[in-house]
Design a protein around this motif. Structure first.
Motif, PDB file in Angstrom:
ATOM      1  N   PHE A 229       0.870  -1.199   0.000  1.00 33.07           N
ATOM      2  CA  PHE A 229       0.000   0.000   0.000  1.00 33.07           C
ATOM      3  C   PHE A 229       0.898   1.238   0.000  1.00 33.07           C
ATOM      4  O   PHE A 229       0.759   2.136   0.824  1.00 33.07           O
ATOM      5  CB  PHE A 229      -0.927   0.018   1.219  1.00 33.07           C
ATOM      6  CG  PHE A 229      -1.725  -1.250   1.408  1.00 33.07           C
ATOM      7  CD1 PHE A 229      -2.919  -1.450   0.726  1.00 33.07           C
ATOM      8  CD2 PHE A 229      -1.273  -2.254   2.256  1.00 33.07           C
ATOM      9  CE1 PHE A 229      -3.657  -2.624   0.905  1.00 33.07           C
ATOM     10  CE2 PHE A 229      -2.001  -3.433   2.439  1.00 33.07           C
ATOM     11  CZ  PHE A 229      -3.201  -3.613   1.763  1.00 33.07           C
ATOM     12  N   SER A 230       1.815   1.261  -0.935  1.00 33.16           N
ATOM     13  CA  SER A 230       2.969   2.173  -0.826  1.00 33.16           C
ATOM     14  C   SER A 230       2.676   3.609  -1.233  1.00 33.16           C
ATOM     15  O   SER A 230       3.462   4.495  -0.933  1.00 33.16           O
ATOM     16  CB  SER A 230       4.122   1.623  -1.655  1.00 33.16           C
ATOM     17  OG  SER A 230       3.691   1.435  -2.997  1.00 33.16           O
ATOM     18  N   TYR A 231       1.575   3.852  -1.988  1.00 36.45           N
ATOM     19  CA  TYR A 231       1.186   5.213  -2.402  1.00 36.45           C
ATOM     20  C   TYR A 231       2.346   5.899  -3.114  1.00 36.45           C
ATOM     21  O   TYR A 231       2.749   5.447  -4.181  1.00 36.45           O
ATOM     22  CB  TYR A 231       0.664   5.973  -1.171  1.00 36.45           C
ATOM     23  CG  TYR A 231       0.166   7.372  -1.404  1.00 36.45           C
ATOM     24  CD1 TYR A 231      -0.612   7.703  -2.518  1.00 36.45           C
ATOM     25  CD2 TYR A 231       0.450   8.378  -0.486  1.00 36.45           C
ATOM     26  CE1 TYR A 231      -1.076   9.008  -2.703  1.00 36.45           C
ATOM     27  CE2 TYR A 231      -0.017   9.686  -0.662  1.00 36.45           C
ATOM     28  CZ  TYR A 231      -0.771   9.990  -1.786  1.00 36.45           C
ATOM     29  OH  TYR A 231      -1.222  11.270  -1.951  1.00 36.45           O
ATOM     30  N   ALA A 234       6.778   6.726   0.234  1.00 33.92           N
ATOM     31  CA  ALA A 234       7.491   7.469   1.283  1.00 33.92           C
ATOM     32  C   ALA A 234       8.322   6.548   2.186  1.00 33.92           C
ATOM     33  O   ALA A 234       9.487   6.846   2.485  1.00 33.92           O
ATOM     34  CB  ALA A 234       6.498   8.274   2.117  1.00 33.92           C
ATOM     35  N   PHE A 235       7.742   5.417   2.589  1.00 35.27           N
ATOM     36  CA  PHE A 235       8.507   4.499   3.448  1.00 35.27           C
ATOM     37  C   PHE A 235       9.693   3.910   2.672  1.00 35.27           C
ATOM     38  O   PHE A 235      10.765   3.707   3.226  1.00 35.27           O
ATOM     39  CB  PHE A 235       7.617   3.356   3.965  1.00 35.27           C
ATOM     40  CG  PHE A 235       6.603   3.762   4.996  1.00 35.27           C
ATOM     41  CD1 PHE A 235       6.994   4.457   6.143  1.00 35.27           C
ATOM     42  CD2 PHE A 235       5.256   3.440   4.844  1.00 35.27           C
ATOM     43  CE1 PHE A 235       6.057   4.820   7.114  1.00 35.27           C
ATOM     44  CE2 PHE A 235       4.315   3.793   5.807  1.00 35.27           C
ATOM     45  CZ  PHE A 235       4.719   4.490   6.936  1.00 35.27           C
ATOM     46  N   LEU A 252      -1.834  -0.489  -5.873  1.00 32.65           N
ATOM     47  CA  LEU A 252      -2.794  -0.755  -6.938  1.00 32.65           C
ATOM     48  C   LEU A 252      -2.980   0.429  -7.891  1.00 32.65           C
ATOM     49  O   LEU A 252      -3.340   0.255  -9.054  1.00 32.65           O
ATOM     50  CB  LEU A 252      -4.135  -1.035  -6.242  1.00 32.65           C
ATOM     51  CG  LEU A 252      -5.273  -1.683  -6.959  1.00 32.65           C
ATOM     52  CD1 LEU A 252      -4.857  -3.031  -7.500  1.00 32.65           C
ATOM     53  CD2 LEU A 252      -6.423  -1.862  -5.956  1.00 32.65           C
ATOM     54  N   ALA A 253      -2.772   1.612  -7.399  1.00 29.46           N
ATOM     55  CA  ALA A 253      -3.096   2.809  -8.181  1.00 29.46           C
ATOM     56  C   ALA A 253      -2.018   3.077  -9.239  1.00 29.46           C
ATOM     57  O   ALA A 253      -0.824   3.079  -8.935  1.00 29.46           O
ATOM     58  CB  ALA A 253      -3.227   4.017  -7.251  1.00 29.46           C
ATOM     59  N   ARG A 255      -1.143   5.786 -10.574  1.00 32.74           N
ATOM     60  CA  ARG A 255      -0.333   6.973 -10.278  1.00 32.74           C
ATOM     61  C   ARG A 255       0.849   6.658  -9.375  1.00 32.74           C
ATOM     62  O   ARG A 255       1.827   7.409  -9.326  1.00 32.74           O
ATOM     63  CB  ARG A 255      -1.182   8.065  -9.621  1.00 32.74           C
ATOM     64  CG  ARG A 255      -1.811   7.574  -8.329  1.00 32.74           C
ATOM     65  CD  ARG A 255      -2.249   8.552  -7.315  1.00 32.74           C
ATOM     66  NE  ARG A 255      -2.468   7.756  -6.104  1.00 32.74           N
ATOM     67  CZ  ARG A 255      -3.646   7.546  -5.513  1.00 32.74           C
ATOM     68  NH1 ARG A 255      -4.709   8.143  -5.968  1.00 32.74           N
ATOM     69  NH2 ARG A 255      -3.734   6.775  -4.445  1.00 32.74           N
ATOM     70  N   MET A 279       0.171  -3.192  -8.574  1.00 30.82           N
ATOM     71  CA  MET A 279      -0.666  -4.394  -8.503  1.00 30.82           C
ATOM     72  C   MET A 279      -1.365  -4.519  -7.155  1.00 30.82           C
ATOM     73  O   MET A 279      -1.033  -3.820  -6.199  1.00 30.82           O
ATOM     74  CB  MET A 279       0.149  -5.658  -8.821  1.00 30.82           C
ATOM     75  CG  MET A 279       1.110  -6.126  -7.758  1.00 30.82           C
ATOM     76  SD  MET A 279       2.123  -7.542  -8.325  1.00 30.82           S
ATOM     77  CE  MET A 279       1.009  -8.928  -8.123  1.00 30.82           C
ATOM     78  N   ASP A 280      -2.312  -5.420  -7.106  1.00 30.59           N
ATOM     79  CA  ASP A 280      -3.030  -5.692  -5.873  1.00 30.59           C
ATOM     80  C   ASP A 280      -2.085  -6.366  -4.871  1.00 30.59           C
ATOM     81  O   ASP A 280      -1.450  -7.373  -5.197  1.00 30.59           O
ATOM     82  CB  ASP A 280      -4.215  -6.617  -6.202  1.00 30.59           C
ATOM     83  CG  ASP A 280      -5.193  -6.729  -5.049  1.00 30.59           C
ATOM     84  OD1 ASP A 280      -4.739  -6.849  -3.887  1.00 30.59           O
ATOM     85  OD2 ASP A 280      -6.406  -6.701  -5.306  1.00 30.59           O
ATOM     86  N   VAL A 281      -1.993  -5.801  -3.696  1.00 32.70           N
ATOM     87  CA  VAL A 281      -1.111  -6.347  -2.664  1.00 32.70           C
ATOM     88  C   VAL A 281      -1.408  -7.820  -2.385  1.00 32.70           C
ATOM     89  O   VAL A 281      -0.489  -8.614  -2.180  1.00 32.70           O
ATOM     90  CB  VAL A 281      -1.277  -5.517  -1.363  1.00 32.70           C
ATOM     91  CG1 VAL A 281      -0.797  -6.271  -0.151  1.00 32.70           C
ATOM     92  CG2 VAL A 281      -0.571  -4.181  -1.500  1.00 32.70           C
ATOM     93  N   ASP A 301       0.589  -0.750   5.561  1.00 35.36           N
ATOM     94  CA  ASP A 301      -0.113   0.497   5.904  1.00 35.36           C
ATOM     95  C   ASP A 301      -1.347   0.661   5.022  1.00 35.36           C
ATOM     96  O   ASP A 301      -1.419   1.548   4.178  1.00 35.36           O
ATOM     97  CB  ASP A 301       0.843   1.689   5.746  1.00 35.36           C
ATOM     98  CG  ASP A 301       0.193   2.998   6.156  1.00 35.36           C
ATOM     99  OD1 ASP A 301      -0.690   2.972   7.041  1.00 35.36           O
ATOM    100  OD2 ASP A 301       0.554   4.047   5.585  1.00 35.36           O
TER     101      ASP A 301
HETATM  102  N1  SAH Z   1       1.604   3.825   3.087  1.00 31.07           N
HETATM  103  C1  SAH Z   1       1.363   5.031   2.321  1.00 31.07           C
HETATM  104  C2  SAH Z   1      -0.059   5.483   2.381  1.00 31.07           C
HETATM  105  C3  SAH Z   1      -1.061   4.464   1.937  1.00 31.07           C
HETATM  106  S1  SAH Z   1      -2.536   5.170   1.337  1.00 31.07           S
HETATM  107  C4  SAH Z   1       2.286   6.136   2.793  1.00 31.07           C
HETATM  108  O1  SAH Z   1       2.949   5.993   3.802  1.00 31.07           O
HETATM  109  O2  SAH Z   1       2.355   7.160   2.121  1.00 31.07           O
HETATM  110  C5  SAH Z   1      -3.352   3.725   0.816  1.00 31.07           C
HETATM  111  C6  SAH Z   1      -2.894   3.202  -0.528  1.00 31.07           C
HETATM  112  O3  SAH Z   1      -3.371   1.872  -0.643  1.00 31.07           O
HETATM  113  C7  SAH Z   1      -3.426   3.966  -1.723  1.00 31.07           C
HETATM  114  O4  SAH Z   1      -2.339   4.458  -2.478  1.00 31.07           O
HETATM  115  C8  SAH Z   1      -4.215   2.905  -2.519  1.00 31.07           C
HETATM  116  O5  SAH Z   1      -4.031   3.015  -3.924  1.00 31.07           O
HETATM  117  C9  SAH Z   1      -3.601   1.621  -2.019  1.00 31.07           C
HETATM  118  N2  SAH Z   1      -4.421   0.399  -2.113  1.00 31.07           N
HETATM  119  C10 SAH Z   1      -5.689   0.203  -1.702  1.00 31.07           C
HETATM  120  N3  SAH Z   1      -6.048  -1.088  -1.879  1.00 31.07           N
HETATM  121  C11 SAH Z   1      -4.985  -1.728  -2.393  1.00 31.07           C
HETATM  122  C12 SAH Z   1      -4.725  -3.085  -2.776  1.00 31.07           C
HETATM  123  N4  SAH Z   1      -5.666  -4.032  -2.663  1.00 31.07           N
HETATM  124  N5  SAH Z   1      -3.501  -3.372  -3.251  1.00 31.07           N
HETATM  125  C13 SAH Z   1      -2.557  -2.420  -3.375  1.00 31.07           C
HETATM  126  N6  SAH Z   1      -2.733  -1.140  -3.011  1.00 31.07           N
HETATM  127  C14 SAH Z   1      -3.937  -0.785  -2.533  1.00 31.07           C
END
Ligand code: SAH
Length: 398
Positions: A229-231, A234-235, A252-253, A255, A279-281, A301
Protein backbone atom coordinates in the motif's frame (compact mmCIF):
# COMPACT_ATOMS: atom_id res chain seq x y z
CA UNK A 1 -23.80 32.92 13.78
CA UNK A 2 -24.79 35.41 16.46
CA UNK A 3 -27.83 33.54 17.71
CA UNK A 4 -27.00 30.59 19.87
CA UNK A 5 -29.17 27.56 20.36
CA UNK A 6 -29.61 25.88 23.71
CA UNK A 7 -28.77 22.19 23.55
CA UNK A 8 -29.84 20.07 26.45
CA UNK A 9 -27.56 17.23 27.50
CA UNK A 10 -28.97 14.14 29.19
CA UNK A 11 -28.10 13.84 32.86
CA UNK A 12 -26.15 10.66 32.46
CA UNK A 13 -23.80 12.25 29.93
CA UNK A 14 -23.42 15.70 31.50
CA UNK A 15 -20.40 14.76 33.60
CA UNK A 16 -18.54 13.52 30.55
CA UNK A 17 -18.71 16.96 28.99
CA UNK A 18 -17.90 18.57 32.32
CA UNK A 19 -14.74 16.43 32.38
CA UNK A 20 -13.72 17.82 29.01
CA UNK A 21 -15.08 15.41 26.41
CA UNK A 22 -15.32 17.61 23.30
CA UNK A 23 -17.43 15.69 20.78
CA UNK A 24 -21.20 16.24 20.81
CA UNK A 25 -22.83 12.90 20.07
CA UNK A 26 -26.38 11.94 19.28
CA UNK A 27 -27.22 9.84 22.34
CA UNK A 28 -26.24 12.66 24.67
CA UNK A 29 -28.63 15.26 23.29
CA UNK A 30 -32.23 15.74 24.45
CA UNK A 31 -33.40 18.14 21.72
CA UNK A 32 -31.54 16.86 18.66
CA UNK A 33 -34.41 17.97 16.39
CA UNK A 34 -33.60 21.61 17.17
CA UNK A 35 -30.35 21.30 15.23
CA UNK A 36 -31.14 22.75 11.82
CA UNK A 37 -28.35 24.81 10.32
CA UNK A 38 -24.75 23.71 10.52
CA UNK A 39 -22.49 26.33 12.05
CA UNK A 40 -25.09 27.31 14.65
CA UNK A 41 -23.47 28.22 17.96
CA UNK A 42 -24.65 26.04 20.81
CA UNK A 43 -24.98 26.54 24.51
CA UNK A 44 -24.91 23.16 26.23
CA UNK A 45 -26.89 22.85 29.45
CA UNK A 46 -27.85 19.91 31.64
CA UNK A 47 -31.43 18.83 32.29
CA UNK A 48 -31.67 21.39 35.08
CA UNK A 49 -30.59 24.04 32.56
CA UNK A 50 -27.22 24.52 34.23
CA UNK A 51 -24.43 25.69 31.94
CA UNK A 52 -22.01 23.03 30.67
CA UNK A 53 -20.24 24.65 27.73
CA UNK A 54 -20.39 26.32 24.34
CA UNK A 55 -19.83 24.79 20.96
CA UNK A 56 -21.18 24.58 17.41
CA UNK A 57 -23.26 22.25 15.30
CA UNK A 58 -21.42 20.42 12.52
CA UNK A 59 -21.90 16.87 11.28
CA UNK A 60 -18.67 14.94 11.11
CA UNK A 61 -18.64 11.14 10.97
CA UNK A 62 -20.87 10.23 13.88
CA UNK A 63 -20.46 13.54 15.68
CA UNK A 64 -22.85 16.46 15.79
CA UNK A 65 -20.35 19.16 16.62
CA UNK A 66 -17.71 20.15 19.10
CA UNK A 67 -17.58 21.81 22.49
CA UNK A 68 -15.25 24.81 22.28
CA UNK A 69 -15.23 26.21 25.79
CA UNK A 70 -16.50 25.38 29.26
CA UNK A 71 -16.21 28.99 30.42
CA UNK A 72 -19.54 30.76 30.52
CA UNK A 73 -17.98 34.17 29.95
CA UNK A 74 -15.87 33.15 26.95
CA UNK A 75 -17.30 34.19 23.57
CA UNK A 76 -16.80 32.26 20.36
CA UNK A 77 -15.61 35.11 18.18
CA UNK A 78 -12.60 36.28 16.18
CA UNK A 79 -10.49 36.70 19.26
CA UNK A 80 -11.31 33.15 20.41
CA UNK A 81 -10.00 31.80 17.09
CA UNK A 82 -6.96 34.10 17.30
CA UNK A 83 -6.05 32.80 20.75
CA UNK A 84 -6.38 29.13 19.82
CA UNK A 85 -4.44 29.50 16.58
CA UNK A 86 -1.69 31.53 18.23
CA UNK A 87 -1.27 29.00 21.00
CA UNK A 88 -1.04 26.17 18.49
CA UNK A 89 1.49 28.02 16.36
CA UNK A 90 3.66 28.91 19.36
CA UNK A 91 3.64 25.34 20.63
CA UNK A 92 5.24 24.14 17.35
CA UNK A 93 8.39 26.20 17.93
CA UNK A 94 10.75 23.22 17.50
CA UNK A 95 9.26 22.66 14.03
CA UNK A 96 9.53 26.33 13.03
CA UNK A 97 13.17 26.25 14.14
CA UNK A 98 14.13 23.04 12.32
CA UNK A 99 15.52 23.69 8.83
CA UNK A 100 15.45 19.95 8.06
CA UNK A 101 11.69 19.57 8.51
CA UNK A 102 9.57 22.08 6.60
CA UNK A 103 6.24 20.24 6.64
CA UNK A 104 4.19 19.73 9.78
CA UNK A 105 0.73 20.10 11.26
CA UNK A 106 0.24 23.47 12.85
CA UNK A 107 -3.32 23.05 14.07
CA UNK A 108 -4.87 19.71 14.93
CA UNK A 109 -8.59 20.21 15.51
CA UNK A 110 -9.86 19.34 18.98
CA UNK A 111 -6.29 18.64 20.14
CA UNK A 112 -5.65 22.35 19.74
CA UNK A 113 -9.01 23.38 21.12
CA UNK A 114 -11.30 23.59 18.07
CA UNK A 115 -12.63 20.36 16.62
CA UNK A 116 -13.52 20.16 12.94
CA UNK A 117 -10.51 21.45 11.04
CA UNK A 118 -6.76 21.03 10.73
CA UNK A 119 -4.01 23.19 9.22
CA UNK A 120 -0.79 21.80 7.76
CA UNK A 121 2.30 23.81 6.86
CA UNK A 122 4.20 22.97 3.68
CA UNK A 123 7.24 25.21 3.33
CA UNK A 124 5.38 28.50 3.23
CA UNK A 125 2.01 27.20 2.06
CA UNK A 126 -0.89 26.27 4.30
CA UNK A 127 -3.45 23.54 3.77
CA UNK A 128 -6.72 23.65 5.71
CA UNK A 129 -8.84 20.51 5.97
CA UNK A 130 -12.48 21.26 6.81
CA UNK A 131 -14.37 18.28 8.20
CA UNK A 132 -17.88 19.72 8.35
CA UNK A 133 -20.04 22.34 6.77
CA UNK A 134 -20.51 23.68 10.29
CA UNK A 135 -16.87 24.53 10.88
CA UNK A 136 -16.62 25.90 7.35
CA UNK A 137 -19.08 28.61 8.40
CA UNK A 138 -16.27 29.93 10.61
CA UNK A 139 -13.73 30.01 7.81
CA UNK A 140 -13.35 33.79 7.85
CA UNK A 141 -12.30 33.63 11.50
CA UNK A 142 -9.72 30.95 10.74
CA UNK A 143 -8.29 32.77 7.71
CA UNK A 144 -8.07 36.03 9.63
CA UNK A 145 -6.32 34.32 12.55
CA UNK A 146 -3.82 32.71 10.16
CA UNK A 147 -3.15 36.07 8.50
CA UNK A 148 -2.41 37.61 11.89
CA UNK A 149 -0.24 34.86 13.32
CA UNK A 150 1.56 33.00 10.49
CA UNK A 151 3.85 34.11 7.71
CA UNK A 152 2.74 32.30 4.59
CA UNK A 153 2.71 32.63 0.82
CA UNK A 154 -0.65 31.06 0.06
CA UNK A 155 -3.49 28.98 1.46
CA UNK A 156 -5.21 25.89 -0.01
CA UNK A 157 -8.10 23.92 1.44
CA UNK A 158 -9.83 20.54 1.24
CA UNK A 159 -13.53 20.44 1.95
CA UNK A 160 -14.13 16.98 3.37
CA UNK A 161 -17.82 17.24 4.08
CA UNK A 162 -19.98 15.72 1.43
CA UNK A 163 -22.52 13.23 2.77
CA UNK A 164 -19.91 10.55 3.29
CA UNK A 165 -17.28 12.87 4.72
CA UNK A 166 -15.43 12.57 1.43
CA UNK A 167 -13.38 15.19 -0.27
CA UNK A 168 -15.29 17.53 -2.60
CA UNK A 169 -13.48 18.04 -5.91
CA UNK A 170 -12.79 21.74 -6.33
CA UNK A 171 -10.17 24.34 -7.07
CA UNK A 172 -8.58 24.22 -3.65
CA UNK A 173 -6.82 27.57 -3.83
CA UNK A 174 -8.06 30.05 -1.20
CA UNK A 175 -5.87 33.14 -1.05
CA UNK A 176 -2.36 34.59 -1.30
CA UNK A 177 0.00 33.40 -4.04
CA UNK A 178 -0.68 30.27 -6.03
CA UNK A 179 2.15 27.77 -5.64
CA UNK A 180 4.18 26.17 -8.42
CA UNK A 181 3.62 22.48 -7.83
CA UNK A 182 5.23 20.39 -6.68
CA UNK A 183 6.23 22.20 -3.53
CA UNK A 184 9.38 20.39 -2.40
CA UNK A 185 9.36 20.06 1.37
CA UNK A 186 11.88 18.47 3.69
CA UNK A 187 11.32 15.95 6.43
CA UNK A 188 14.32 15.08 8.58
CA UNK A 189 16.43 16.11 5.61
CA UNK A 190 14.52 13.99 3.06
CA UNK A 191 12.67 15.65 0.16
CA UNK A 192 9.03 15.16 -0.72
CA UNK A 193 7.04 16.52 -3.65
CA UNK A 194 3.71 17.89 -2.46
CA UNK A 195 0.68 18.85 -4.57
CA UNK A 196 -1.99 20.83 -2.75
CA UNK A 197 -4.41 21.21 -5.66
CA UNK A 198 -4.65 17.71 -7.00
CA UNK A 199 -7.42 15.81 -5.23
CA UNK A 200 -7.79 14.69 -1.65
CA UNK A 201 -4.27 13.41 -0.99
CA UNK A 202 -1.21 15.64 -1.27
CA UNK A 203 1.60 13.09 -1.65
CA UNK A 204 2.70 12.53 1.91
CA UNK A 205 1.04 11.64 5.20
CA UNK A 206 2.73 13.81 7.79
CA UNK A 207 1.56 11.72 10.73
CA UNK A 208 4.06 8.95 9.82
CA UNK A 209 7.11 11.20 10.20
CA UNK A 210 8.51 9.44 13.27
CA UNK A 211 7.84 6.02 11.78
CA UNK A 212 9.74 6.90 8.62
CA UNK A 213 12.64 8.17 10.71
CA UNK A 214 12.79 4.92 12.70
CA UNK A 215 12.70 2.89 9.50
CA UNK A 216 15.58 4.86 8.06
CA UNK A 217 17.73 5.19 11.17
CA UNK A 218 17.23 1.84 12.87
CA UNK A 219 15.87 -0.86 10.61
CA UNK A 220 16.95 -0.55 6.98
CA UNK A 221 20.68 -0.89 6.65
CA UNK A 222 21.48 -3.83 4.39
CA UNK A 223 17.88 -5.04 4.44
CA UNK A 224 15.39 -6.08 1.78
CA UNK A 225 12.15 -4.17 2.29
CA UNK A 226 8.62 -4.74 1.03
CA UNK A 227 6.40 -1.67 1.26
CA UNK A 228 2.75 -2.58 0.71
CA UNK A 229 0.00 0.00 0.00
CA UNK A 230 2.97 2.17 -0.83
CA UNK A 231 1.19 5.21 -2.40
CA UNK A 232 4.07 7.61 -3.25
CA UNK A 233 6.67 5.29 -1.72
CA UNK A 234 7.49 7.47 1.28
CA UNK A 235 8.51 4.50 3.45
CA UNK A 236 10.58 3.07 0.57
CA UNK A 237 12.48 6.33 0.16
CA UNK A 238 13.37 6.39 3.85
CA UNK A 239 14.37 2.72 3.76
CA UNK A 240 16.56 3.30 0.70
CA UNK A 241 18.23 6.29 2.36
CA UNK A 242 18.78 4.15 5.45
CA UNK A 243 20.86 1.78 3.35
CA UNK A 244 18.32 -0.85 2.33
CA UNK A 245 19.75 -3.36 -0.12
CA UNK A 246 16.54 -3.12 -2.12
CA UNK A 247 13.00 -1.88 -1.67
CA UNK A 248 9.86 -3.21 -3.35
CA UNK A 249 6.85 -0.89 -3.40
CA UNK A 250 3.41 -2.29 -4.20
CA UNK A 251 0.28 -0.24 -4.83
CA UNK A 252 -2.79 -0.75 -6.94
CA UNK A 253 -3.10 2.81 -8.18
CA UNK A 254 -1.52 3.62 -11.54
CA UNK A 255 -0.33 6.97 -10.28
CA UNK A 256 1.83 5.29 -7.65
CA UNK A 257 4.45 4.37 -10.27
CA UNK A 258 5.25 7.91 -11.44
CA UNK A 259 4.77 9.33 -7.94
CA UNK A 260 7.24 6.87 -6.44
CA UNK A 261 9.79 7.49 -9.20
CA UNK A 262 9.42 11.20 -8.50
CA UNK A 263 10.09 10.80 -4.76
CA UNK A 264 13.11 8.55 -5.36
CA UNK A 265 14.53 10.94 -7.94
CA UNK A 266 14.09 14.00 -5.73
CA UNK A 267 16.33 12.26 -3.22
CA UNK A 268 18.89 11.19 -5.80
CA UNK A 269 18.15 7.52 -5.40
CA UNK A 270 18.39 5.39 -8.54
CA UNK A 271 14.82 4.14 -8.77
CA UNK A 272 15.87 1.46 -11.25
CA UNK A 273 17.78 -0.25 -8.47
CA UNK A 274 14.43 -0.68 -6.71
CA UNK A 275 11.21 -2.40 -7.63
CA UNK A 276 7.92 -0.53 -8.06
CA UNK A 277 4.87 -2.62 -8.85
CA UNK A 278 1.41 -1.48 -9.73
CA UNK A 279 -0.67 -4.39 -8.50
CA UNK A 280 -3.03 -5.69 -5.87
CA UNK A 281 -1.11 -6.35 -2.66
CA UNK A 282 -3.04 -9.56 -2.08
CA UNK A 283 -1.90 -10.90 -5.41
CA UNK A 284 1.64 -9.85 -4.61
CA UNK A 285 1.54 -11.91 -1.39
CA UNK A 286 0.54 -14.99 -3.40
CA UNK A 287 3.20 -14.32 -5.98
CA UNK A 288 5.89 -13.96 -3.31
CA UNK A 289 4.87 -17.21 -1.63
CA UNK A 290 4.91 -19.02 -4.98
CA UNK A 291 8.35 -17.65 -5.85
CA UNK A 292 9.60 -18.17 -2.29
CA UNK A 293 10.61 -14.53 -1.98
CA UNK A 294 11.14 -13.34 1.58
CA UNK A 295 11.95 -9.94 3.02
CA UNK A 296 13.85 -8.65 6.04
CA UNK A 297 11.18 -6.00 6.54
CA UNK A 298 7.53 -5.89 5.47
CA UNK A 299 5.58 -2.66 5.90
CA UNK A 300 1.78 -2.77 6.11
CA UNK A 301 -0.11 0.50 5.90
CA UNK A 302 -3.50 -0.21 4.35
CA UNK A 303 -6.40 2.21 4.02
CA UNK A 304 -9.18 1.52 6.55
CA UNK A 305 -11.41 0.27 3.74
CA UNK A 306 -10.43 -0.79 0.25
CA UNK A 307 -12.12 -2.50 -2.60
CA UNK A 308 -10.32 -3.92 -5.59
CA UNK A 309 -11.61 -6.22 -8.33
CA UNK A 310 -11.21 -9.33 -6.24
CA UNK A 311 -10.92 -8.12 -2.68
CA UNK A 312 -12.87 -6.18 -0.19
CA UNK A 313 -10.66 -5.25 2.71
CA UNK A 314 -11.61 -3.67 6.01
CA UNK A 315 -9.02 -3.04 8.66
CA UNK A 316 -11.40 -3.97 11.46
CA UNK A 317 -12.18 -7.40 9.98
CA UNK A 318 -9.11 -8.31 7.97
CA UNK A 319 -6.00 -6.91 9.65
CA UNK A 320 -5.19 -10.19 11.38
CA UNK A 321 -5.14 -11.97 8.02
CA UNK A 322 -3.00 -9.23 6.54
CA UNK A 323 -0.44 -9.83 9.29
CA UNK A 324 -0.56 -13.56 8.54
CA UNK A 325 0.18 -12.79 4.88
CA UNK A 326 3.14 -10.70 6.00
CA UNK A 327 4.43 -13.35 8.40
CA UNK A 328 4.56 -15.85 5.53
CA UNK A 329 7.04 -13.74 3.58
CA UNK A 330 9.13 -12.23 6.39
CA UNK A 331 12.50 -13.78 7.22
CA UNK A 332 13.03 -15.11 10.72
CA UNK A 333 14.44 -12.23 12.81
CA UNK A 334 12.88 -9.88 10.27
CA UNK A 335 10.60 -6.96 11.09
CA UNK A 336 6.95 -6.33 10.28
CA UNK A 337 5.84 -2.73 10.52
CA UNK A 338 2.07 -2.82 11.01
CA UNK A 339 0.22 0.48 10.81
CA UNK A 340 -3.36 1.67 10.81
CA UNK A 341 -5.08 5.03 11.03
CA UNK A 342 -8.45 3.44 11.81
CA UNK A 343 -10.03 5.16 14.82
CA UNK A 344 -12.54 2.36 15.43
CA UNK A 345 -10.24 0.26 17.62
CA UNK A 346 -7.42 1.04 20.02
CA UNK A 347 -3.83 -0.13 20.41
CA UNK A 348 -4.82 -2.96 22.70
CA UNK A 349 -7.15 -4.41 20.11
CA UNK A 350 -4.56 -3.87 17.39
CA UNK A 351 -2.02 -5.85 19.44
CA UNK A 352 -4.56 -8.62 19.85
CA UNK A 353 -4.70 -8.98 16.04
CA UNK A 354 -0.92 -9.35 16.00
CA UNK A 355 -1.01 -11.90 18.76
CA UNK A 356 -3.76 -13.88 17.07
CA UNK A 357 -1.95 -13.86 13.72
CA UNK A 358 1.23 -15.30 15.27
CA UNK A 359 -0.73 -17.87 17.26
CA UNK A 360 -2.51 -19.08 14.17
CA UNK A 361 0.80 -19.49 12.34
CA UNK A 362 2.56 -21.07 15.34
CA UNK A 363 5.00 -18.21 15.29
CA UNK A 364 6.78 -16.20 17.94
CA UNK A 365 7.28 -12.48 17.99
CA UNK A 366 8.42 -9.52 19.97
CA UNK A 367 7.16 -5.95 19.81
CA UNK A 368 10.13 -3.65 19.32
CA UNK A 369 8.48 -0.25 18.98
CA UNK A 370 5.09 1.38 19.31
CA UNK A 371 4.05 4.65 17.73
CA UNK A 372 0.98 6.84 17.89
CA UNK A 373 0.57 10.35 16.51
CA UNK A 374 3.65 12.60 16.49
CA UNK A 375 3.96 15.71 18.63
CA UNK A 376 2.55 18.18 16.10
CA UNK A 377 -0.63 16.09 15.74
CA UNK A 378 -1.72 17.27 19.12
CA UNK A 379 -4.38 15.28 20.93
CA UNK A 380 -6.19 15.73 24.22
CA UNK A 381 -6.51 13.17 26.99
CA UNK A 382 -10.21 13.90 27.17
CA UNK A 383 -10.59 12.54 23.64
CA UNK A 384 -8.30 9.53 23.26
CA UNK A 385 -10.03 8.41 20.05
CA UNK A 386 -8.46 11.48 18.42
CA UNK A 387 -5.13 9.67 18.63
CA UNK A 388 -6.04 7.36 15.76
CA UNK A 389 -2.59 6.27 14.56
CA UNK A 390 -1.27 2.91 15.72
CA UNK A 391 2.04 1.54 14.48
CA UNK A 392 3.89 -1.53 15.73
CA UNK A 393 7.40 -2.65 14.84
CA UNK A 394 7.23 -6.40 15.33
CA UNK A 395 10.16 -8.75 15.23
CA UNK A 396 9.28 -12.14 13.81
CA UNK A 397 11.30 -14.55 15.94
CA UNK A 398 10.07 -17.51 13.94
N1 SAH B 1 1.60 3.82 3.09
C1 SAH B 1 1.36 5.03 2.32
C2 SAH B 1 -0.06 5.48 2.38
C3 SAH B 1 -1.06 4.46 1.94
S1 SAH B 1 -2.54 5.17 1.34
C4 SAH B 1 2.29 6.14 2.79
O1 SAH B 1 2.95 5.99 3.80
O2 SAH B 1 2.36 7.16 2.12
C5 SAH B 1 -3.35 3.73 0.82
C6 SAH B 1 -2.89 3.20 -0.53
O3 SAH B 1 -3.37 1.87 -0.64
C7 SAH B 1 -3.43 3.97 -1.72
O4 SAH B 1 -2.34 4.46 -2.48
C8 SAH B 1 -4.22 2.91 -2.52
O5 SAH B 1 -4.03 3.02 -3.92
C9 SAH B 1 -3.60 1.62 -2.02
N2 SAH B 1 -4.42 0.40 -2.11
C10 SAH B 1 -5.69 0.20 -1.70
N3 SAH B 1 -6.05 -1.09 -1.88
C11 SAH B 1 -4.98 -1.73 -2.39
C12 SAH B 1 -4.72 -3.09 -2.78
N4 SAH B 1 -5.67 -4.03 -2.66
N5 SAH B 1 -3.50 -3.37 -3.25
C13 SAH B 1 -2.56 -2.42 -3.37
N6 SAH B 1 -2.73 -1.14 -3.01
C14 SAH B 1 -3.94 -0.78 -2.53
Amino acid sequence: MSESLTLQIKSKFASRFQDGYPLIFKEAVVNLHDLKEEGTLLELVDEQNRFIGKGYYGQQNKGYGWVLTRKENESIDQSFFNRKLKKAIDSRQTFWDDPNTTAFRLFNGEGDGIGGFTVDYFDGYLLINWYSEGIYKFNEFVLEALKIHVEFKGIYEKKRFDQKGQYIEDDDFVLGERADFPIVVKENGVHFAVYLNDGAMVGVFLDQRDVRKSIRDMYSNGKTVLNTFSYTGAFSVFAALGGAEKTTSVDLANRSMSKTIEQFSLNEIDYEAHEIRVMDVFNYFKYAVRKEIKFDMVILDPPSFARSKKHRFSVAKDYKDLIKDAIAITEDKGTIVASTNYAGFDMKKFKSFVDQAFKETNGKYKILQEHSLPEDFKTTEAFPEGNYLKVLFIQKIR
